[in-house]
Design an enzyme around this catalytic site. Structure first.
Site, PDB file in Angstrom:
ATOM      1  N   ARG A 111       1.047  -1.682   0.112  1.00 29.92           N
ATOM      2  CA  ARG A 111       0.406   0.006  -0.129  1.00 29.92           C
ATOM      3  C   ARG A 111       0.977   1.875  -0.002  1.00 29.92           C
ATOM      4  O   ARG A 111       0.574   2.278  -0.536  1.00 29.92           O
ATOM      5  CB  ARG A 111      -1.293   0.404   1.486  1.00 29.92           C
ATOM      6  N   CYS A 132      -1.554   5.925   9.450  1.00 28.03           N
ATOM      7  CA  CYS A 132      -1.385   4.657   8.323  1.00 28.03           C
ATOM      8  C   CYS A 132      -2.950   5.153   8.226  1.00 28.03           C
ATOM      9  O   CYS A 132      -2.873   5.879   6.636  1.00 28.03           O
ATOM     10  CB  CYS A 132      -2.220   3.116   9.347  1.00 28.03           C
TER      11      CYS A 132
END
Length: 279
Positions: free
Chosen positions: A175, A234
């Site tokens: 990611r 995050c």
């Protein structure tokens, strides 16, 4: 004060004269809800706290798990029996993400004594800890939040910190690199951020943290040297809280960017980097 507590230490404290309040924060992104699991069995005396409803505000331009309204958080903590005078121990199903979010919020709001059960429910059961299905109705708490006890980053703060310190991206490496994005609409990372997946904070084959010395070595290898300013983000400010907790275990203070990638990428004017390098 240590930010975590082992299952053995918790059992001893629960048997003593000043037992901590237990909060069960089981949560899984995308479901199923944690309450049915809690009702099927929880630590004796533990009170369930819903991450989506009580530890975060509604999703929107500020991210998928923005800070909750202070009045909502206050009411939830008081309903759970939280007082400033009684220690709190939070746990989840084992990942440590949700428990760390509760730990961070309570610490940010000024609670002086909050710890996470290291290894979560798995560690408790592995140690032979008792489970209960009893309904728990705690006395009303009197906790009054005084926000600001833990450092908090805005999007602009995170961008600036990436230039002058170390901004850690706690998501999975793919990611960060922009190879895939299963949740948010845009892939990539904040320019200048360093890839630091939360999975590497956990000891192999388990759910508990690596020893503090190993965590310190890990973060040093990522550029966190004495005096370095550190921030973490995050996807939505949940797994990043686990990284802030891991840093605390290693003796390193760090700021949390609660809006995280879900807030950052919602603004098309913000730059996005891809690939394995911070730049």
């Amino acid at each position: 004060m240590n930010a975590i507590i082992t299952a053995t230490e918790l059992a001893s404290e629960l048997a003593g004269p000043a037992a901590p309040l237990l909060l069960d924060v089981r949560y899984q992104l995308g479901g199923p809800p944690g309450r049915p699991a809690y009702e099927a069995g929880h630590l004796p005396g533990a009170v369930y706290v819903d991450l989506d409803r009580e530890l975060a505000g509604p999703p929107g331009k500020n991210g998928r798990h923005p800070l909750p309204e202070l009045a909502v958080f206050t009411a939830a903590m008081r309903a759970a029996g939280v007082t400033a005078a009684r220690p709190v121990v939070v746990y989840d199903g084992g990942q440590g993400w949700a428990a760390a979010r509760a730990w961070w919020l309570l610490r940010w709001a000024g609670h002086p004594d909050v710890r996470v059960l290291d290894g979560g429910l798995d560690a408790w059961q592995a140690s032979g800890g008792a489970m209960s299905v009893d309904k728990v109705t705690p006395p009303e708490g009197d906790f009054t939040p005084e926000p600001g006890a833990m450092p908090l980053l805005t999007a602009d703060d995170a961008a600036a910190l990436a230039r002058r310190g170390v901004l850690l991206d706690a998501r999975a490496g793919e990611r960060y690199r922009g190879e895939t994005e299963p949740i948010d609409p845009v892939a990539g990372h904040i320019p200048g951020a360093v890839s630091a997946p939360t999975t590497e904070n956990i000891a192999p084959g388990g759910t508990a943290f690596r020893p503090a010395a190993e965590l310190a070595e890990r973060f040093a290898a990522l550029g966190v040297t004495p005096g370095t300013e550190v921030g973490v983000y995050c996807g939505s400010g949940v797994s990043a809280a686990q990284q802030v907790l891991a840093l605390a275990v290693a003796g390193i203070p760090a700021a949390l960017y609660v809006g995280s990638w879900s807030e950052w990428c919602a603004d098309p004017s913000r730059p996005i980097a891809t690939g394995p390098q911070p730049g």
